[in-house]
Enzyme design. Structure first.
Site, PDB file in Angstrom:
ATOM      1  N   ARG A 193      23.276  35.492  79.918  1.00  0.00           N
ATOM      2  CA  ARG A 193      22.484  36.412  78.979  1.00  0.00           C
ATOM      3  C   ARG A 193      21.376  37.545  79.399  1.00  0.00           C
ATOM      4  O   ARG A 193      21.562  37.586  80.286  1.00  0.00           O
ATOM      5  CB  ARG A 193      21.107  35.430  78.993  1.00  0.00           C
ATOM      6  CG  ARG A 193      19.792  35.702  77.278  1.00  0.00           C
ATOM      7  CD  ARG A 193      19.010  34.763  77.429  1.00  0.00           C
ATOM      8  NE  ARG A 193      17.712  35.133  76.479  1.00  0.00           N
ATOM      9  CZ  ARG A 193      16.676  34.122  76.726  1.00  0.00           C
ATOM     10  NH1 ARG A 193      16.750  33.432  77.169  1.00  0.00           N
ATOM     11  NH2 ARG A 193      15.844  35.006  75.573  1.00  0.00           N
ATOM     12  N   HIS A 194      21.221  38.487  78.649  1.00  0.00           N
ATOM     13  CA  HIS A 194      20.511  39.248  79.011  1.00  0.00           C
ATOM     14  C   HIS A 194      19.038  39.356  80.324  1.00  0.00           C
ATOM     15  O   HIS A 194      18.799  37.918  79.988  1.00  0.00           O
ATOM     16  CB  HIS A 194      20.125  40.551  78.169  1.00  0.00           C
ATOM     17  CG  HIS A 194      18.651  40.029  77.147  1.00  0.00           C
ATOM     18  ND1 HIS A 194      17.576  39.682  77.667  1.00  0.00           N
ATOM     19  CD2 HIS A 194      19.365  39.819  76.033  1.00  0.00           C
ATOM     20  CE1 HIS A 194      17.465  39.430  76.284  1.00  0.00           C
ATOM     21  NE2 HIS A 194      18.013  39.107  75.730  1.00  0.00           N
TER      22      HIS A 194
ATOM     23  N   GLU B  82      22.904  36.189  60.938  1.00  0.00           N
ATOM     24  CA  GLU B  82      22.307  35.353  61.312  1.00  0.00           C
ATOM     25  C   GLU B  82      21.835  34.197  61.472  1.00  0.00           C
ATOM     26  O   GLU B  82      21.160  34.286  60.391  1.00  0.00           O
ATOM     27  CB  GLU B  82      21.353  35.483  62.733  1.00  0.00           C
ATOM     28  CG  GLU B  82      22.346  36.381  64.028  1.00  0.00           C
ATOM     29  CD  GLU B  82      21.534  36.947  64.863  1.00  0.00           C
ATOM     30  OE1 GLU B  82      20.859  35.859  65.157  1.00  0.00           O
ATOM     31  OE2 GLU B  82      21.202  37.791  65.580  1.00  0.00           O
TER      32      GLU B  82
ATOM     33  N   HIS C 273      23.450  37.379  74.429  1.00  0.00           N
ATOM     34  CA  HIS C 273      22.329  37.065  74.173  1.00  0.00           C
ATOM     35  C   HIS C 273      22.359  35.204  74.276  1.00  0.00           C
ATOM     36  O   HIS C 273      23.042  34.862  74.197  1.00  0.00           O
ATOM     37  CB  HIS C 273      21.442  37.173  72.436  1.00  0.00           C
ATOM     38  CG  HIS C 273      21.773  38.547  72.670  1.00  0.00           C
ATOM     39  ND1 HIS C 273      20.824  39.276  72.893  1.00  0.00           N
ATOM     40  CD2 HIS C 273      23.303  39.086  72.185  1.00  0.00           C
ATOM     41  CE1 HIS C 273      21.053  40.657  72.763  1.00  0.00           C
ATOM     42  NE2 HIS C 273      22.553  40.920  72.460  1.00  0.00           N
ATOM     43  N   ASP C 274      21.151  35.057  74.725  1.00  0.00           N
ATOM     44  CA  ASP C 274      20.467  33.305  74.661  1.00  0.00           C
ATOM     45  C   ASP C 274      21.396  32.247  73.150  1.00  0.00           C
ATOM     46  O   ASP C 274      22.139  31.563  73.343  1.00  0.00           O
ATOM     47  CB  ASP C 274      19.415  33.176  74.564  1.00  0.00           C
ATOM     48  CG  ASP C 274      18.398  33.194  73.661  1.00  0.00           C
ATOM     49  OD1 ASP C 274      19.564  33.979  72.032  1.00  0.00           O
ATOM     50  OD2 ASP C 274      17.662  33.022  73.115  1.00  0.00           O
ATOM     51  N   SER C 275      21.757  32.993  72.046  1.00  0.00           N
ATOM     52  CA  SER C 275      22.697  33.098  70.945  1.00  0.00           C
ATOM     53  C   SER C 275      23.846  32.434  71.083  1.00  0.00           C
ATOM     54  O   SER C 275      24.530  31.836  70.709  1.00  0.00           O
ATOM     55  CB  SER C 275      22.114  33.117  69.740  1.00  0.00           C
ATOM     56  OG  SER C 275      22.784  35.046  70.212  1.00  0.00           O
TER      57      SER C 275
ATOM     58  N   ARG D  47      18.993  46.079  75.869  1.00  0.00           N
ATOM     59  CA  ARG D  47      18.744  45.460  77.073  1.00  0.00           C
ATOM     60  C   ARG D  47      19.618  44.898  77.866  1.00  0.00           C
ATOM     61  O   ARG D  47      19.704  44.099  78.779  1.00  0.00           O
ATOM     62  CB  ARG D  47      17.682  44.123  76.599  1.00  0.00           C
ATOM     63  CG  ARG D  47      18.445  43.209  75.396  1.00  0.00           C
ATOM     64  CD  ARG D  47      17.336  42.225  74.592  1.00  0.00           C
ATOM     65  NE  ARG D  47      17.919  41.996  73.215  1.00  0.00           N
ATOM     66  CZ  ARG D  47      17.822  42.408  72.790  1.00  0.00           C
ATOM     67  NH1 ARG D  47      17.387  43.203  72.004  1.00  0.00           N
ATOM     68  NH2 ARG D  47      18.021  41.252  71.329  1.00  0.00           N
TER      69      ARG D  47
ATOM     70  N   ARG E 183      13.488  41.321  79.223  1.00  0.00           N
ATOM     71  CA  ARG E 183      12.766  42.252  78.103  1.00  0.00           C
ATOM     72  C   ARG E 183      11.455  41.714  77.847  1.00  0.00           C
ATOM     73  O   ARG E 183      10.891  41.005  77.510  1.00  0.00           O
ATOM     74  CB  ARG E 183      13.365  41.760  76.544  1.00  0.00           C
ATOM     75  CG  ARG E 183      13.270  40.500  76.365  1.00  0.00           C
ATOM     76  CD  ARG E 183      14.100  40.538  74.668  1.00  0.00           C
ATOM     77  NE  ARG E 183      14.570  39.476  74.107  1.00  0.00           N
ATOM     78  CZ  ARG E 183      13.481  38.750  73.176  1.00  0.00           C
ATOM     79  NH1 ARG E 183      12.162  39.241  73.878  1.00  0.00           N
ATOM     80  NH2 ARG E 183      13.396  36.898  72.984  1.00  0.00           N
TER      81      ARG E 183
END
Length: 413
Positions: free
Chosen positions: A38-39, A217, A310-312, A115, A42
């Site tokens: 994950r980034h 999404e 990403h977290d998703s 990010r 941010r």
């Protein structure tokens, strides 16, 4: 902030050249690693700004970067993580300490947002300083790469209905009234514009509405979205190092309060991305890519592959591959900022067999807030994960043929 940043860069320059070894089982050799990250840290997302402003009469603190962009501290944290991973990879003899990686032995690939690309660049800087290791991404920045884009890819009405029902069912697993009540108190929600202007004066009494539109999404409107936006902003303030009287206006004072609030953020992600029906659909491109690297094209693949999304991505990936439930110690988030799922292919020379080990490597809440330097002597957190279809032994390893079978079965769906 500037003194803090200077101190962090000074600490970075003082990183030790050598660190204490971490041992692998006798006769085990690490052959390949894929890091799904994950980034890092941010600023709160810009498109949540209206939600934030509508939900409290209080003034929000200013950030140094635009909403959604990696912060300077986020870059520092990722440099530290990259440095640590380099030391670990060198100890396992997958890379050579003090040398730049040769040829295509390291491959970095990020979603094409600021990010995610910046996170990958900072990781490479920490892991391979001064080396020419490019970060690959789509040419057009600011657009989602299909591999990392967790959108619904089934345009049938039947799937739409099935997905929405699955998200509603998932949401019902979570008891959130205590979290909403605490959040209303912290934000002074009764005096917020949402209450005064729109007569939306209670988060506990409102309903969530889920959506699963084609090429979008998974989405939700209602208190769960509001709660996620607010808790996300508080969490990022804490990680960034804002003074505690500025984090949620000084209203969060205990570990228990953080746990109660974090249930909202975790429930938001779980509701949208961890029902099996939705997860398998939105994670399919990502699983296809990972499968090519770790299963289908291992002879051509880089020894070390870094992917930054990403977290998703992580939440849907873990569900789609049917990982067993896991608990991350010293963290409130289920998919922490900067956290990494580390797939490791090992060769047991004694038993002449190929093995897979999968770990969640992440920084604790305190390591993130304090910007702790990471080394083998002061490591990040590591939690071994287990696939339902690939049982692990006492040391966390599972047979590679079972892992390959899991990937191939999910990729076919």
């Amino acid at each position: 902030m500037k003194k803090t940043q200077l101190a962090m860069w000074t600490a970075l320059a003082m990183l030790p050249a050598f660190a204490q070894a971490q041992t692998a089982p006798q006769g085990y050799q690490l052959e390949q690693v894929l890091i799904m990250s994950r980034h890092n840290l941010r600023a709160p997302l810009a498109n949540n700004g209206s939600v934030l402003e509508q939900s409290t009469p209080n003034k929000w603190p200013e950030w140094d970067v635009p909403g959604g962009q990696l912060t300077t501290k986020g870059g520092v944290l990722e440099v530290y993580m990259g440095h640590y991973m380099r030391e670990w990879l060198a100890e396992q003899k997958l890379v050579t300490s003090g040398e730049c990686p040769t040829g295509n032995s390291v491959y970095a690939y990020a979603n094409s947002l600021q990010r995610t690309v910046a996170t990958a660049q900072f990781f490479i800087t920490g892991a391979f300083p001064g080396c020419d290791v490019p970060v690959h991404h789509q040419e057009k920045m600011g657009t989602m790469d299909p591999v990392f884009n967790p959108v619904i890819t089934d345009d049938s009405a039947a799937f739409d209905q099935q997905a929405v029902q699955a998200m509603n069912t998932k949401r019902k697993e979570f008891q959130l009234n205590e979290s909403y009540q605490l959040l209303e108190k912290i934000t002074d929600y009764q005096a917020a514009p949402a209450c005064k202007e729109k007569q939306q004066c209670s988060l506990t009494g409102a309903q969530d509405t889920f959506s699963a539109k084609y090429q979008q999404e998974p989405g939700v409107s209602g208190p769960l979205k509001v709660g996620n936006s607010l808790v996300d902003a508080f969490t990022l303030q804490y990680y960034e190092g804002f003074p505690m009287d500025q984090v949620a206006w000084g209203e969060i004072k205990t570990d228990q309060q953080w746990r109660v609030l974090s249930k909202l953020k975790n429930s938001y992600q779980d509701s949208l991305f961890t029902s099996p029906e939705v997860a398998r659909n939105v994670a399919a491109p990502l699983i296809g890519y990972i499968g090519n690297v770790l299963v289908n094209d291992t002879a051509k693949a880089a020894k070390v592959t870094l992917m930054v999304g990403h977290d998703s991505n992580i939440a849907s990936l873990l569900t789609a591959l049917d990982f067993k439930p896991y608990q991350l110690h010293d963290q409130y988030e289920r998919t922490p900022i900067g956290g990494k799922i580390v797939f490791q292919r090992w060769h047991d020379t004694t038993g002449n067999r190929e093995l897979m080990k999968i770990e969640y490597v992440y920084q604790s809440t305190q390591q993130l807030r304090n910007a702790d330097v990471l080394t083998l002597q002061s490591p990040p957190q590591r939690v071994t994960l287990e696939l339902a279809g690939c049982p692990v032994d006492a040391e966390g390893f599972c047979a590679i043929d079972k892992f390959n079978a899991v990937i191939k079965s999910v990729a076919k769906e």
